[in-house]
Scaffold this motif. Structure first.
Motif, PDB file in Angstrom:
ATOM      1  N   PRO A 186      -2.114  35.788 -47.127  1.00 47.38           N
ATOM      2  CA  PRO A 186      -1.414  35.480 -45.864  1.00 47.38           C
ATOM      3  C   PRO A 186      -2.252  35.888 -44.669  1.00 47.38           C
ATOM      4  O   PRO A 186      -3.039  36.835 -44.735  1.00 47.38           O
ATOM      5  N   PRO A 187      -2.068  35.215 -43.549  1.00 53.62           N
ATOM      6  CA  PRO A 187      -2.869  35.541 -42.358  1.00 53.62           C
ATOM      7  C   PRO A 187      -2.562  36.936 -41.827  1.00 53.62           C
ATOM      8  O   PRO A 187      -1.415  37.375 -41.822  1.00 53.62           O
ATOM      9  N   GLU A 188      -3.622  37.633 -41.407  1.00 57.00           N
ATOM     10  CA  GLU A 188      -3.449  38.962 -40.820  1.00 57.00           C
ATOM     11  C   GLU A 188      -2.825  38.870 -39.431  1.00 57.00           C
ATOM     12  O   GLU A 188      -2.150  39.775 -38.982  1.00 57.00           O
ATOM     13  N   ARG A 189      -3.090  37.749 -38.754  1.00 54.42           N
ATOM     14  CA  ARG A 189      -2.530  37.521 -37.411  1.00 54.42           C
ATOM     15  C   ARG A 189      -1.759  36.209 -37.444  1.00 54.42           C
ATOM     16  O   ARG A 189      -2.288  35.164 -37.068  1.00 54.42           O
ATOM     17  N   PRO A 190      -0.516  36.249 -37.923  1.00 55.50           N
ATOM     18  CA  PRO A 190       0.264  35.011 -38.022  1.00 55.50           C
ATOM     19  C   PRO A 190       0.346  34.286 -36.682  1.00 55.50           C
ATOM     20  O   PRO A 190       0.345  34.910 -35.618  1.00 55.50           O
ATOM     21  N   ASP A 191       0.398  32.978 -36.779  1.00 57.85           N
ATOM     22  CA  ASP A 191       0.412  32.146 -35.576  1.00 57.85           C
ATOM     23  C   ASP A 191       1.812  32.147 -34.964  1.00 57.85           C
ATOM     24  O   ASP A 191       2.605  31.223 -35.148  1.00 57.85           O
ATOM     25  N   THR A 192       2.115  33.211 -34.237  1.00 54.30           N
ATOM     26  CA  THR A 192       3.439  33.305 -33.605  1.00 54.30           C
ATOM     27  C   THR A 192       3.535  32.377 -32.394  1.00 54.30           C
ATOM     28  O   THR A 192       4.632  31.985 -31.998  1.00 54.30           O
ATOM     29  N   LEU A 193       2.382  32.032 -31.785  1.00 55.08           N
ATOM     30  CA  LEU A 193       2.403  31.161 -30.614  1.00 55.08           C
ATOM     31  C   LEU A 193       2.976  29.785 -30.969  1.00 55.08           C
ATOM     32  O   LEU A 193       3.779  29.226 -30.211  1.00 55.08           O
ATOM     33  N   THR A 194       2.579  29.266 -32.152  1.00 55.80           N
ATOM     34  CA  THR A 194       3.104  27.970 -32.579  1.00 55.80           C
ATOM     35  C   THR A 194       4.622  28.020 -32.696  1.00 55.80           C
ATOM     36  O   THR A 194       5.326  27.103 -32.259  1.00 55.80           O
ATOM     37  N   GLY A 195       5.131  29.105 -33.274  1.00 58.42           N
ATOM     38  CA  GLY A 195       6.577  29.247 -33.403  1.00 58.42           C
ATOM     39  C   GLY A 195       7.267  29.295 -32.058  1.00 58.42           C
ATOM     40  O   GLY A 195       8.338  28.695 -31.875  1.00 58.42           O
ATOM     41  N   LYS A 196       6.667  30.003 -31.099  1.00 58.23           N
ATOM     42  CA  LYS A 196       7.275  30.099 -29.766  1.00 58.23           C
ATOM     43  C   LYS A 196       7.277  28.743 -29.063  1.00 58.23           C
ATOM     44  O   LYS A 196       8.262  28.366 -28.416  1.00 58.23           O
ATOM     45  N   ILE A 197       6.156  28.020 -29.192  1.00 57.78           N
ATOM     46  CA  ILE A 197       6.093  26.694 -28.559  1.00 57.78           C
ATOM     47  C   ILE A 197       7.086  25.741 -29.231  1.00 57.78           C
ATOM     48  O   ILE A 197       7.807  24.994 -28.562  1.00 57.78           O
ATOM     49  N   ASP A 198       7.142  25.807 -30.563  1.00 62.80           N
ATOM     50  CA  ASP A 198       8.062  24.925 -31.292  1.00 62.80           C
ATOM     51  C   ASP A 198       9.517  25.223 -30.970  1.00 62.80           C
ATOM     52  O   ASP A 198      10.361  24.322 -31.018  1.00 62.80           O
ATOM     53  N   SER A 199       9.822  26.479 -30.662  1.00 62.14           N
ATOM     54  CA  SER A 199      11.215  26.811 -30.337  1.00 62.14           C
ATOM     55  C   SER A 199      11.685  26.065 -29.098  1.00 62.14           C
ATOM     56  O   SER A 199      12.885  25.832 -28.915  1.00 62.14           O
ATOM     57  N   VAL A 200      10.725  25.648 -28.260  1.00 64.92           N
ATOM     58  CA  VAL A 200      11.067  24.859 -27.071  1.00 64.92           C
ATOM     59  C   VAL A 200      10.929  23.365 -27.364  1.00 64.92           C
ATOM     60  O   VAL A 200      11.853  22.571 -27.125  1.00 64.92           O
ATOM     61  N   LEU A 201       9.765  22.971 -27.889  1.00 63.11           N
ATOM     62  CA  LEU A 201       9.490  21.547 -28.076  1.00 63.11           C
ATOM     63  C   LEU A 201      10.365  20.902 -29.148  1.00 63.11           C
ATOM     64  O   LEU A 201      10.579  19.684 -29.125  1.00 63.11           O
ATOM     65  N   LEU A 202      10.862  21.681 -30.107  1.00 63.10           N
ATOM     66  CA  LEU A 202      11.715  21.132 -31.149  1.00 63.10           C
ATOM     67  C   LEU A 202      13.198  21.416 -30.905  1.00 63.10           C
ATOM     68  O   LEU A 202      14.039  21.080 -31.736  1.00 63.10           O
ATOM     69  N   HIS A 203      13.504  22.026 -29.768  1.00 67.34           N
ATOM     70  CA  HIS A 203      14.906  22.287 -29.429  1.00 67.34           C
ATOM     71  C   HIS A 203      15.613  20.954 -29.157  1.00 67.34           C
ATOM     72  O   HIS A 203      15.057  20.079 -28.481  1.00 67.34           O
ATOM     73  N   PRO A 204      16.816  20.762 -29.682  1.00 68.29           N
ATOM     74  CA  PRO A 204      17.479  19.457 -29.539  1.00 68.29           C
ATOM     75  C   PRO A 204      17.730  19.031 -28.101  1.00 68.29           C
ATOM     76  O   PRO A 204      17.842  17.841 -27.820  1.00 68.29           O
ATOM     77  N   VAL A 205      17.818  19.993 -27.169  1.00 67.60           N
ATOM     78  CA  VAL A 205      18.037  19.638 -25.760  1.00 67.60           C
ATOM     79  C   VAL A 205      16.746  19.807 -24.961  1.00 67.60           C
ATOM     80  O   VAL A 205      16.251  18.858 -24.347  1.00 67.60           O
ATOM     81  N   ALA A 206      16.181  21.030 -24.988  1.00 69.04           N
ATOM     82  CA  ALA A 206      14.956  21.284 -24.225  1.00 69.04           C
ATOM     83  C   ALA A 206      13.821  20.384 -24.687  1.00 69.04           C
ATOM     84  O   ALA A 206      13.018  19.911 -23.871  1.00 69.04           O
ATOM     85  N   GLY A 207      13.754  20.136 -26.000  1.00 69.94           N
ATOM     86  CA  GLY A 207      12.700  19.281 -26.533  1.00 69.94           C
ATOM     87  C   GLY A 207      12.780  17.866 -25.996  1.00 69.94           C
ATOM     88  O   GLY A 207      11.755  17.253 -25.654  1.00 69.94           O
ATOM     89  N   LEU A 208      13.982  17.316 -25.914  1.00 71.87           N
ATOM     90  CA  LEU A 208      14.163  15.966 -25.369  1.00 71.87           C
ATOM     91  C   LEU A 208      13.814  15.914 -23.886  1.00 71.87           C
ATOM     92  O   LEU A 208      13.231  14.930 -23.407  1.00 71.87           O
ATOM     93  N   VAL A 209      14.153  16.977 -23.158  1.00 71.20           N
ATOM     94  CA  VAL A 209      13.808  17.039 -21.733  1.00 71.20           C
ATOM     95  C   VAL A 209      12.287  17.016 -21.565  1.00 71.20           C
ATOM     96  O   VAL A 209      11.751  16.302 -20.702  1.00 71.20           O
ATOM     97  N   VAL A 210      11.578  17.802 -22.397  1.00 76.48           N
ATOM     98  CA  VAL A 210      10.112  17.826 -22.336  1.00 76.48           C
ATOM     99  C   VAL A 210       9.544  16.455 -22.672  1.00 76.48           C
ATOM    100  O   VAL A 210       8.638  15.953 -21.989  1.00 76.48           O
ATOM    101  N   LEU A 211      10.072  15.811 -23.715  1.00 75.74           N
ATOM    102  CA  LEU A 211       9.576  14.490 -24.113  1.00 75.74           C
ATOM    103  C   LEU A 211       9.778  13.476 -22.994  1.00 75.74           C
ATOM    104  O   LEU A 211       8.859  12.704 -22.670  1.00 75.74           O
TER     105      LEU A 211
END
Length: 627
Positions: free
Chosen positions: A209-234
């Protein structure tokens, strides 16, 4: 031939989003060509690379797949290519398995399937820089022993590891082996489970497993894949894209207009406008330079659309947008995988329709093909821009938005909504049943490579310019001839074009289109516009004799604003939202569906919708005082 120097064929095989095409571009550069495989509609990309030892490698970029147990047309081509079963195709001498170094799990199973074929193979661990940043630990020696193949780490977008990969392929190709694949059989369910267990074992043994997990991807996805915020961004991204079509492209368009105008003036000054020379001057200036130039001027806008799509794809956002839109598209009867083909159709319906091969179900694929041309493609931009410039003021609203850009955004939105509505009807009338669940591997975020983006834009520009030369140039000669001959009879008082073949055709067809507000000049523009939508702009310039300013969009817009009512202009826009004004697209539909029936169904429903939309738009606009 000396085996050590014989040319070798190399097949790149990998999962979708593994960076395979970026690796292909890094290997071959500009030495590549695109065609179709014999007997099928799937696109083939092949390029050449010379090794330091003097061997020529012919590199084939195969469609992405997760397994040789093919389910879609793209996956079938990849399977048949590595097995040497494609008609007219030589089997590959070496397979390069391209894997995303940050996501090896699914690729390991495919590598085990490829090994069963017995061909020489090299594993390219791509995106290795991202794996290093995450602290992902891969035991290269153990992985190489487990798989029995040489492993090269690469960063395709930065051209790292390319020389080492070429050397490894060279070493494998130097030992010629004849590998018959007749005994290969698609793995059954038990075989797939066994391969999956083996892949899991190798993964646990070789990857930590990675020593430095990619938490940034998770944080970005929490916005971009959000059913409301994600649609607003799109929606925000799409809004910016269509605003950019007007705001950013204007200086470049003005520059192209100036060059075309100078070229027209230079030719007119050299060739006299008397006697037989006058006809030749008219052909060059009014037919060729003005006609082709009036289409080329929109190249900056088209490249802006392509740039957005390429950047979104490279950044890793496109797959997330597809995931985000899955529920909405599923409600309309479309498969989640249809999002990327439909978004690609915003640039051009032809690659969008070809991209439907990634959809497994034939019904889902056919539904997507039928609605893809409703998406507003780049060929409509010249028509939309001209009509918007003629009837929509160039002013700022809400303090920040360009009104013309807002109207353009509305036209694109109308295409999207109509595509969803038609797919909903198709699923309810032609075939019922639930849409298959959507599963897609989300790639890691990565910064787009500027060189790769510019290279792809150059390829798109080349395709557009070739299209202008191959399709638009001959059509403009035809339109010019139809608008010029025969000459008016002696004593004629009306405009010369009234007596030409173009005038005859337009007047003959005008009664069919007069209920929707079209005049005969518009009808004349629609006829060559069937070959390519953007030709309608040049044709309008010819029939209205807009030649004094050559390709100036403003000059033509001024003429149309004086000749047409607002209701007529809006009806013309409504027609172009729906009409199948593109014969090449219809040809691709015929090839992809392998059916004239579905092609004619598409033509019928799109012309029907176009006529109905133009009729309603015209009548409502007239009733509101825009007639």
């Amino acid at each position: 031939m000396d085996v050590s120097l014989r040319p070798a064929r190399v097949a790149l095989v990998g999962n979708p989003n593994s960076g395979k095409t970026a690796l292909f571009n890094a290997l071959t550069g500009s030495h590549q060509k695109v065609a179709n495989y014999a007997g099928v509609t799937v696109e083939r990309k092949e390029g050449r690379v010379a090794t330091p030892e003097g061997r020529t490698l012919s590199v084939l970029d195969l469609p992405g797949t997760y397994s040789l147990r093919a389910r879609s047309p793209d996956e079938e081509v990849t399977r048949d290519a590595v097995l040497g079963r494609l008609a007219g195709e030589t089997p590959p001498d070496v397979i390069v398995a391209v894997a995303d170094a940050t996501n090896l799990r699914l690729m390991l199973r495919l590598i085990l399937e490829l090994k069963a074929i017995g061909r020489p193979m090299v594993l390219a661990l791509n995106m290795f820089d991202i794996a290093q940043r995450q602290g992902l630990r891969i035991d290269m020696d153990r992985l190489g022993q487990e798989l029995g193949v040489p492993i090269i780490t690469t960063v395709a977008t930065r051209r790292r590891g390319i020389a080492e990969l070429v050397s490894a392929v060279e070493a494998e190709a130097a030992v010629w082996r004849d590998v018959p694949a007749e005994g290969w059989h698609a793995p059954d369910a038990a075989g797939i489970r066994a391969a999956h267990r083996e892949a899991e074992r190798i993964m646990k043994a070789c990857v930590r497993p990675p020593e430095r997990p990619d938490t940034l991807t998770g944080k970005i996805d929490s916005v971009l894949l959000h059913p409301v915020a994600g649609l607003v961004v799109l929606l925000g991204i799409l809004f910016v894209m269509f605003q950019a079509v007007f705001a950013w492209a204007t200086p470049a368009m003005d520059g192209i207009e100036a060059v075309i105008a100078l070229l027209g003036s230079a030719v007119a000054s050299v060739i006299p406008d008397t006697g037989a020379w006058a006809l030749f001057q008219s052909l060059l200036v009014d037919g060729l330079i003005s006609g082709v130039g009036s289409v080329l001027v929109f190249l900056p806008q088209i490249l802006i659309i392509f740039a957005f799509i390429i950047l979104l794809e490279d950044f890793g956002y496109m797959a997330r947008a597809a995931f985000l839109m899955d529920k909405i598209m599923g409600g309309a009867g479309l498969h989640g995988r249809a999002f990327i083909p439909l978004l690609s159709s915003v640039a051009c319906a032809i690659p969008g329709i070809m991209a439907t091969r990634v959809i497994d179900s034939r019904r889902d694929r056919l539904t997507t093909i039928l609605v893809a041309p409703l998406m507003t493609c780049s060929a409509r931009i010249p028509v939309y821009t001209l009509i918007i410039a003629a009837f929509i003021p160039n002013q700022t609203v809400w303090g920040f938005a360009n009104l013309q850009g807002l109207v353009m955004f509305g036209l694109y939105a109308a295409g999207i909504v109509s595509a969803l509505a038609v797919s909903f009807v198709v699923r309810r009338i032609l075939w019922r049943g639930a849409v298959e669940p959507f599963m897609m591997e989300l790639p890691a975020y990565k910064a787009p490579d500027l060189r790769n983006v510019l290279f792809n834009l150059w390829l798109r520009a080349k395709v557009f310019i070739k299209r202008a030369g191959r399709i638009i140039l001959p059509l403009m000669i035809v339109v010019w001839a139809l608008a010029t001959f025969p000459y008016p009879p002696e004593g004629a008082t009306g405009p010369a074009i009234d007596y030409s073949f173009a005038g005859m055709i337009g007047h003959a067809l005008e009664p069919i289109f007069s209920p929707i507000g079209f005049n005969w000049q518009m009808v004349v523009a629609l006829v060559p516009g069937m070959a390519a939508r953007e030709v309608a702009v040049a044709a309008l310039g010819t029939v209205y004799s807009v030649a004094d300013a050559e390709t100036a969009t403003n000059a033509m817009a001024t003429v149309l604003a004086a000749q047409w009512s607002l209701a007529t202009g809006l009806a013309f826009l409504a027609w172009y939202i729906f009409a199948p004004q593109c014969i090449p697209t219809l040809g691709v539909v015929r090839r992809e569906t392998n059916s004239l029936k579905w092609t004619w169904i598409m033509i019928g429903y799109m012309f029907g919708l176009a006529y109905l939309a133009a009729f309603v738009t015209y009548r409502v606009a007239v009733a509101l005082g825009g007639g």
